[in-house]
Design an enzyme around this catalytic site. Structure first.
Site, mmCIF file in Angstrom:
data_model
loop_
_atom_site.group_PDB
_atom_site.id
_atom_site.type_symbol
_atom_site.label_atom_id
_atom_site.label_comp_id
_atom_site.label_asym_id
_atom_site.label_seq_id
_atom_site.Cartn_x
_atom_site.Cartn_y
_atom_site.Cartn_z
ATOM 1 N N ALA A 1 -24.289 5.272 -14.072
ATOM 2 C CA ALA A 1 -23.709 4.666 -13.149
ATOM 3 C C ALA A 1 -22.266 4.246 -13.741
ATOM 4 C CB ALA A 1 -24.418 3.521 -12.362
ATOM 5 N N ARG B 1 -8.579 9.359 -14.039
ATOM 6 C CA ARG B 1 -7.407 9.164 -12.974
ATOM 7 C C ARG B 1 -6.301 8.003 -13.611
ATOM 8 N NH1 ARG B 1 -12.309 8.759 -9.722
ATOM 9 N NH2 ARG B 1 -12.245 6.469 -9.610
ATOM 10 N N GLU C 1 -25.077 12.595 -22.269
ATOM 11 C CA GLU C 1 -26.287 12.081 -21.288
ATOM 12 C C GLU C 1 -27.550 13.011 -21.964
ATOM 13 O OE1 GLU C 1 -27.250 9.769 -19.061
ATOM 14 O OE2 GLU C 1 -29.139 10.695 -19.855
ATOM 15 N N SER D 1 -25.104 10.958 -12.896
ATOM 16 C CA SER D 1 -24.618 10.270 -11.705
ATOM 17 C C SER D 1 -25.503 10.468 -10.517
ATOM 18 C CB SER D 1 -23.159 10.994 -11.572
ATOM 19 O OG SER D 1 -22.546 10.261 -10.529
ATOM 20 N N CYS E 1 -31.073 4.031 -6.858
ATOM 21 C CA CYS E 1 -31.244 2.771 -5.592
ATOM 22 C C CYS E 1 -31.814 3.566 -4.254
ATOM 23 C CB CYS E 1 -29.935 2.184 -5.423
ATOM 24 S SG CYS E 1 -29.186 1.735 -6.761
ATOM 25 N N ASP F 1 -26.520 -1.742 -17.136
ATOM 26 C CA ASP F 1 -28.024 -2.492 -17.342
ATOM 27 C C ASP F 1 -28.190 -2.623 -18.869
ATOM 28 O OD1 ASP F 1 -28.272 -2.234 -14.636
ATOM 29 O OD2 ASP F 1 -30.005 -0.931 -14.864
ATOM 30 N N ASN G 1 -21.429 -0.402 -11.679
ATOM 31 C CA ASN G 1 -20.048 0.429 -11.183
ATOM 32 C C ASN G 1 -18.904 -0.576 -11.536
ATOM 33 O OD1 ASN G 1 -20.658 3.028 -9.766
ATOM 34 N ND2 ASN G 1 -22.280 1.885 -9.058
ATOM 35 N N TYR H 1 -16.430 -13.344 15.269
ATOM 36 C CA TYR H 1 -17.461 -13.805 16.361
ATOM 37 C C TYR H 1 -17.334 -13.042 17.524
ATOM 38 C CZ TYR H 1 -19.529 -16.101 20.760
ATOM 39 O OH TYR H 1 -20.086 -16.314 21.725
HETATM 40 C C1 LIG Z 1 -35.959 2.620 -7.738
HETATM 41 C C2 LIG Z 1 -34.717 1.730 -8.023
HETATM 42 C C3 LIG Z 1 -33.982 1.192 -6.889
HETATM 43 C C4 LIG Z 1 -32.922 0.439 -7.169
HETATM 44 N N1 LIG Z 1 -32.156 -0.170 -6.261
HETATM 45 C C5 LIG Z 1 -30.928 -0.716 -6.431
HETATM 46 C C6 LIG Z 1 -30.279 -1.527 -5.325
HETATM 47 O O1 LIG Z 1 -30.624 -1.228 -4.157
HETATM 48 N N2 LIG Z 1 -29.057 -2.000 -5.668
HETATM 49 C C7 LIG Z 1 -28.526 -2.076 -6.910
HETATM 50 O O2 LIG Z 1 -27.531 -2.725 -7.108
HETATM 51 N N3 LIG Z 1 -29.423 -1.503 -7.872
HETATM 52 C C8 LIG Z 1 -30.281 -1.038 -7.933
HETATM 53 N N4 LIG Z 1 -30.875 -0.331 -8.867
HETATM 54 C C9 LIG Z 1 -30.725 -0.498 -10.067
HETATM 55 C C10 LIG Z 1 -29.450 0.590 -10.517
HETATM 56 O O3 LIG Z 1 -30.038 1.749 -10.204
HETATM 57 C C11 LIG Z 1 -29.100 0.361 -12.017
HETATM 58 O O4 LIG Z 1 -28.629 -1.020 -12.015
HETATM 59 C C12 LIG Z 1 -28.237 1.257 -12.518
HETATM 60 O O5 LIG Z 1 -28.613 2.766 -12.433
HETATM 61 C C13 LIG Z 1 -27.600 0.982 -13.970
HETATM 62 O O6 LIG Z 1 -26.631 2.039 -14.253
HETATM 63 P P1 LIG Z 1 -26.406 2.249 -15.946
HETATM 64 O O7 LIG Z 1 -25.344 3.211 -15.712
HETATM 65 O O8 LIG Z 1 -26.268 0.716 -16.545
HETATM 66 O O9 LIG Z 1 -27.641 2.630 -16.562
HETATM 67 P P2 LIG Z 1 -28.964 3.849 -16.074
HETATM 68 O O10 LIG Z 1 -28.801 4.074 -14.812
HETATM 69 O O11 LIG Z 1 -29.979 3.235 -16.888
HETATM 70 O O12 LIG Z 1 -28.314 4.982 -16.919
HETATM 71 C C14 LIG Z 1 -28.279 5.236 -18.289
HETATM 72 C C15 LIG Z 1 -28.366 6.499 -18.817
HETATM 73 O O13 LIG Z 1 -27.926 6.459 -20.288
HETATM 74 C C16 LIG Z 1 -28.668 7.415 -21.008
HETATM 75 N N5 LIG Z 1 -28.975 7.000 -22.284
HETATM 76 C C17 LIG Z 1 -29.318 5.942 -22.796
HETATM 77 N N6 LIG Z 1 -29.572 6.113 -24.145
HETATM 78 C C18 LIG Z 1 -28.735 7.097 -24.367
HETATM 79 C C19 LIG Z 1 -28.616 8.004 -25.681
HETATM 80 N N7 LIG Z 1 -28.706 7.097 -26.969
HETATM 81 N N8 LIG Z 1 -27.815 8.932 -25.595
HETATM 82 C C20 LIG Z 1 -27.594 9.682 -24.456
HETATM 83 N N9 LIG Z 1 -27.943 9.168 -23.065
HETATM 84 C C21 LIG Z 1 -28.400 8.039 -23.251
HETATM 85 C C22 LIG Z 1 -30.098 7.361 -20.279
HETATM 86 O O14 LIG Z 1 -30.732 8.615 -20.178
HETATM 87 C C23 LIG Z 1 -29.598 7.211 -18.782
HETATM 88 O O15 LIG Z 1 -29.541 8.227 -17.907
HETATM 89 C C24 LIG Z 1 -32.240 0.449 -8.552
HETATM 90 C C25 LIG Z 1 -32.804 1.111 -9.636
HETATM 91 C C26 LIG Z 1 -33.991 1.521 -9.337
HETATM 92 C C27 LIG Z 1 -34.731 2.526 -10.611
#
Ligand SMILES: Cc1cc2nc3c(=O)[nH]c(=O)nc-3n(C[C@H](O)[C@H](O)[C@H](O)COP(=O)(O)OP(=O)(O)OC[C@H]3O[C@@H](n4cnc5c(N)ncnc54)[C@H](O)[C@@H]3O)c2cc1C
Length: 562
Positions: A16, A27, A38, A44, A48, A295, A319, A440
């Site tokens: 994300a 852009r 990755e 990408s 959710c 996260d 995001n 409303y």
């Molecule tokens: C089932 C589910 C439902 C969800 N529903 C919601 C929702 O409804 N609303 C909402 O706001 N959020 C929701 N979330 C949370 C949301 O998906 C996460 O907050 C979001 O994906 C976080 O994005 P990110 O880019 O911080 O990290 P991540 O999505 O955790 O991506 C991090 C990436 O970094 C890569 N990475 C880590 N370390 C390394 C490294 N050393 N070298 C190379 N790559 C690495 C990992 O492989 C991973 O692919 C949900 C999550 C899940 C699992």
């Protein structure tokens, strides 16, 4: 550093924050060289959407990596459409801040190399907490964070004809998955260590009410029991808690996310002791050339200094961080205000969610707050699709600033949460909430929006006009040695349709003024109706007639969840 036209930006993590930062940067600064690393094969994807794939709302998990124009967001897409070089199956191992390089390893060839950067973006996300209990490695045990997990769960449900699943954890993901699996036809048990669902998100009263959504949907809810082991030889056969064993053909563990801050920590960047990279309002870490978002970081709460640091793992925030990072690198700095902790979940026909601080959090911080629970329909009662909603509002007692809002019920709570989130960000008072020019029309809302009505009620409470008790407090008093007289102000037909479980005196509101002489002045009186609007009016009528120990029960019959 290289010249502005060939600024070299390395992004670690491709779900994300990473793709958002990389794409926006290209852009803004088409000349920048942006590379995204990755370790997984996918980039990408919309994690959710996993519960909705499991539910069967769409049949291809690949939908989660497609654009609305049906183009897969893969390496070629990022290279061609976004101008971002993506390397999947490559893991970042360590950061050398002096040399400004990252050592990465190709996970297939095992070869390592050092990649230079001018600016580095850590978007390494979070990982699901793995409870230290036996059996987590058994077959048919899933952590639901990746499209592969959802795909394999659905495949195994079909291949093994799985009928019963236990979910460990009643947070956002546990609840979404419980709903999805129940709607798929499985028997679902949710086991939660705390005495309530959505701990740390909803206050106990709202959580108790919200639990109705799950049980009403046919989910068995086991609260206050800690899972101590998963049972089975090769494949899971049950879940052992501190109280009993529960049979299970499959288990999903959803007991929280932890920030993946290892790279940052090892590189000596400032992190919270309990996890999470520390960032400033531009998402810069303690090294100004290294950014972090999503996260893997801790956020600042935007509803006032007292709120401090919050770890809330949400795609909405991830995001936003990506954009803040790209803007700052591109020289268009826009500060990130922090987060309100806003989150919502659909649980069968209920919306459950919060924004801002809950009553418990506020009280733990010694904030002087007042709260109220409002209940009512989300649009005029004559509209066939009007649905009931419960809103809890928390505000400062002195400055009357809005501190938090929680919603539960079939009514459109998500819309009210979003308005409240904006108002908390702006530092609004209850008068501001009541003054919002809400849209409303009967298909959407009543003339006084529920959020405004709730603010009116809380203002009345702060002004001493409305005197109310929570359902819990009402029950405590009713069960005490000097129980109050409880007056049900509903019509006989309403009472027949929705009986109240405690002993009451039925006096419809319209008859109350004529029957005042029947009522004792030396006994406490509690009033209520369906949602306690008439309960409040009854309280005012009784006060005006000289009854001074009167309160109405918040939420009325609809909110009675004790
Ligand atoms: C089932 C589910 C439902 C969800 N529903 C919601 C929702 O409804 N609303 C909402 O706001 N959020 C929701 N979330 C949370 C949301 O998906 C996460 O907050 C979001 O994906 C976080 O994005 P990110 O880019 O911080 O990290 P991540 O999505 O955790 O991506 C991090 C990436 O970094 C890569 N990475 C880590 N370390 C390394 C490294 N050393 N070298 C190379 N790559 C690495 C990992 O492989 C991973 O692919 C949900 C999550 C899940 C699992």
């Amino acid at each position: 550093m290289n010249s502005a036209t060939d600024l070299n930006v390395l992004v670690i993590g491709g779900v994300a924050t990473g793709p958002k930062a990389a794409s926006r940067l290209k852009r803004l600064k088409p000349g920048a060289r942006v590379t995204m690393i990755e370790r997984d094969t996918l980039v990408s994807y919309g994690a959710c959407g996993l519960p909705y794939f499991v539910e069967g709302l769409f049949s291809e998990v690949e939908e989660l990596i497609r654009t609305p124009a049906d183009v897969p967001r893969n390496v070629a897409f990022f290279e061609k459409a976004k101008g971002v070089a993506v390397r999947t199956g490559v893991e970042a191992l360590r950061i050398d801040r002096d040399r400004k390089t990252v050592t990465v390893q190709d996970l297939s060839s095992r070869e390592t190399e050092d990649l230079p950067y001018d600016k580095l973006v850590l978007a390494t996300g979070g990982y699901p907490f793995r409870p230290p209990i036996p059996g987590v490695e058994l077959k048919n045990v899933w952590f639901m964070t990746h499209p592969d997990h959802a795909e394999s769960l659905v495949a195994q449900i079909e291949a093994q004809n799985l009928k019963k699943i236990v979910l460990v954890g009643a947070g956002f993901i546990g609840i979404e998955m419980a709903e999805a699996l129940k709607l798929r036809g499985l028997d679902v048990v949710v086991v939660e260590m705390a005495d309530q669902i959505m701990t740390g998100i909803l206050d106990e009263d709202m959580a108790r009410f919200g639990a109705r959504a799950l049980t009403g949907g046919g989910v068995e809810l086991v609260l206050g029991e800690q899972v101590t082991a998963l049972e089975g030889e090769e494949t899971v056969t049950g879940v052992k808690t501190n109280v009993r064993s529960i049979g299970a053909e499959a288990v999903i563990i959803a007991v929280g996310t932890r920030p993946n801050d290892a790279l940052a920590r090892e590189a000596g960047l400032d992190c919270m002791e309990r996890g999470g990279i520390l960032i400033n309002e531009y998402c810069q870490t303690s090294d100004p050339d290294i950014y972090a978002g999503g996260d893997c970081v801790v956020n600042r709460y935007y509803g006032g200094g007292a709120g401090g640091s919050w770890f809330v793992a949400l795609g909405s925030t991830a995001n936003k961080h990506g954009r803040i990072i790209a803007d700052h690198i591109a020289g268009k700095p826009v500060p990130f205000p922090g987060i309100g902790g806003t989150g919502v979940v659909r649980a069968f026909n209920f919306n459950l969610g919060r924004t801002g601080m809950g009553e418990r959090q506020a009280k733990n911080l010694n904030l002087d707050v007042e709260t109220v629970v409002w209940a009512g329909p989300d649009r005029p009662h004559y509209m066939p699709d009007a649905r009931p909603l419960l809103i809890k509002m928390i505000a400062g007692r002195r400055d009357r600033k809005l501190i938090g809002v929680q919603v539960a019920g079939p009514g459109d709570g998500a819309k009210r949460l979003d308005v409240a989130a904006a108002l908390i960000l702006m530092g609004a008072t209850l008068d501001d909430v009541a003054g919002v020019d809400f849209a409303y029309a009967p298909p959407f809302s009543p003339p006084i929006d529920p959020l405004a009505a709730c603010a009116h009620l809380l203002t009345n409470k702060l002004d001493g006009l409305a005197v109310s008790v929570s359902p819990e407090e009402a029950l405590r008093r009713i069960s005490g040695s000097h129980p109050p007289l409880v007056i049900d102000t509903r019509t006989p037909r309403e009472i027949e349709e929705m009986p109240f479980p405690e002993e009451t005196l039925a006096i419809p509101l319209g008859a109350l003024r004529e029957r005042l002489a029947e009522l004792p002045k030396d006994r406490e009186i509690l009033t209520f109706c369906k949602v306690s609007l008439r309960g409040y009016e009854a309280q005012r009528i009784l006060n005006a007639a000289g009854f001074d120990r009167v309160a109405f029960i918040e939420g009325g019959v609809f909110g009675w969840s004790v």
